[in-house]
Motif scaffolding. Sequence first.
Motif, mmCIF file in Angstrom:
data_model
loop_
_atom_site.group_PDB
_atom_site.id
_atom_site.type_symbol
_atom_site.label_atom_id
_atom_site.label_comp_id
_atom_site.label_asym_id
_atom_site.label_seq_id
_atom_site.Cartn_x
_atom_site.Cartn_y
_atom_site.Cartn_z
ATOM 1 N N LYS A 15 0.830 -1.209 0.000
ATOM 2 C CA LYS A 15 0.000 0.000 0.000
ATOM 3 C C LYS A 15 0.867 1.263 0.000
ATOM 4 O O LYS A 15 0.622 2.200 -0.766
ATOM 5 N N LEU A 16 1.903 1.280 0.830
ATOM 6 C CA LEU A 16 2.795 2.444 0.882
ATOM 7 C C LEU A 16 3.525 2.663 -0.442
ATOM 8 O O LEU A 16 3.659 3.801 -0.909
ATOM 9 N N VAL A 17 3.990 1.581 -1.058
ATOM 10 C CA VAL A 17 4.699 1.684 -2.341
ATOM 11 C C VAL A 17 3.755 2.228 -3.421
ATOM 12 O O VAL A 17 4.124 3.111 -4.196
ATOM 13 N N ILE A 18 2.544 1.720 -3.456
ATOM 14 C CA ILE A 18 1.564 2.195 -4.451
ATOM 15 C C ILE A 18 1.283 3.677 -4.243
ATOM 16 O O ILE A 18 1.268 4.456 -5.200
ATOM 17 N N GLU A 19 1.089 4.082 -2.991
ATOM 18 C CA GLU A 19 0.777 5.490 -2.710
ATOM 19 C C GLU A 19 1.954 6.418 -3.027
ATOM 20 O O GLU A 19 1.756 7.554 -3.432
ATOM 21 N N LYS A 20 3.185 5.926 -2.869
ATOM 22 C CA LYS A 20 4.362 6.722 -3.264
ATOM 23 C C LYS A 20 4.451 6.829 -4.785
ATOM 24 O O LYS A 20 4.866 7.850 -5.323
ATOM 25 N N ARG A 67 7.947 -3.137 -5.365
ATOM 26 C CA ARG A 67 8.855 -1.984 -5.356
ATOM 27 C C ARG A 67 8.347 -0.920 -6.330
ATOM 28 O O ARG A 67 7.699 -1.237 -7.323
ATOM 29 N N LYS A 68 8.690 0.303 -6.026
ATOM 30 C CA LYS A 68 8.295 1.419 -6.892
ATOM 31 C C LYS A 68 8.845 1.208 -8.304
ATOM 32 O O LYS A 68 8.162 1.465 -9.289
ATOM 33 N N ALA A 69 10.066 0.715 -8.415
ATOM 34 C CA ALA A 69 10.673 0.469 -9.729
ATOM 35 C C ALA A 69 9.864 -0.556 -10.523
ATOM 36 O O ALA A 69 9.721 -0.431 -11.741
ATOM 37 N N THR A 70 9.311 -1.555 -9.833
ATOM 38 C CA THR A 70 8.476 -2.555 -10.502
ATOM 39 C C THR A 70 7.222 -1.899 -11.059
ATOM 40 O O THR A 70 6.837 -2.148 -12.204
ATOM 41 N N ASN A 91 -2.590 9.577 -6.978
ATOM 42 C CA ASN A 91 -4.040 9.470 -7.176
ATOM 43 C C ASN A 91 -4.572 8.089 -6.802
ATOM 44 O O ASN A 91 -5.671 7.718 -7.205
ATOM 45 N N ALA A 92 -3.787 7.329 -6.059
ATOM 46 C CA ALA A 92 -4.155 5.950 -5.746
ATOM 47 C C ALA A 92 -5.227 5.875 -4.663
ATOM 48 O O ALA A 92 -5.180 6.592 -3.670
ATOM 49 N N ARG A 93 -6.170 4.983 -4.906
ATOM 50 C CA ARG A 93 -7.127 4.562 -3.877
ATOM 51 C C ARG A 93 -6.902 3.063 -3.736
ATOM 52 O O ARG A 93 -7.153 2.303 -4.667
ATOM 53 N N VAL A 94 -6.406 2.651 -2.558
ATOM 54 C CA VAL A 94 -5.992 1.269 -2.354
ATOM 55 C C VAL A 94 -6.934 0.571 -1.377
ATOM 56 O O VAL A 94 -7.152 1.045 -0.268
ATOM 57 N N GLN A 95 -7.479 -0.546 -1.830
ATOM 58 C CA GLN A 95 -8.304 -1.406 -0.984
ATOM 59 C C GLN A 95 -7.490 -2.659 -0.689
ATOM 60 O O GLN A 95 -6.913 -3.243 -1.605
ATOM 61 N N VAL A 96 -7.464 -3.068 0.584
ATOM 62 C CA VAL A 96 -6.681 -4.233 0.991
ATOM 63 C C VAL A 96 -7.611 -5.281 1.590
ATOM 64 O O VAL A 96 -8.465 -4.962 2.416
#
Length: 132
Positions: A20-25, A119-122, A29-34
């Motif tokens: 979740k943190l990687v996606i938000e970084k 990872r952000k790079a991924t 504009n991310a909305r993350v559901q877990v």
Amino acid sequence: MKVHDYIIVDDDPTNNIICKLVIEKFDSNARVQVFQKPEQGLAYLQSPLKNESTSKIVLFLDVNMPTMTGWDFLDEFKKLDKSIRNKFRIYILTSAIEDFDEEKIKYPMVKAFLSKPLRKATLQELDLNFSS
């Protein structure tokens, strides 16, 4: 600003926080559901809100979960209406070291098999064009 939807289905709470943190970084504009329980994730995919979404939804799915494997999840996903299935871009996120050759054939809706942790790079390497 348009929101981009991401869903994480994984029984590992630590991985979910990292993901979740990687996606938000990566995407402001991310909305993350877990979902730690795959059954709850499946129910969410069928919800009216997801049916109304106009852009693609990125789904990160773990393979090894206790109540329902990622493969079981995908078998149920294949039963969903095509209009729902077409809204998702699915990525397997796993710590397994297998090559998944058979699964790549059986589950063509999976765009890629990614190693944990995300990872952000991924994410930068993936084609996450939300308009298509």
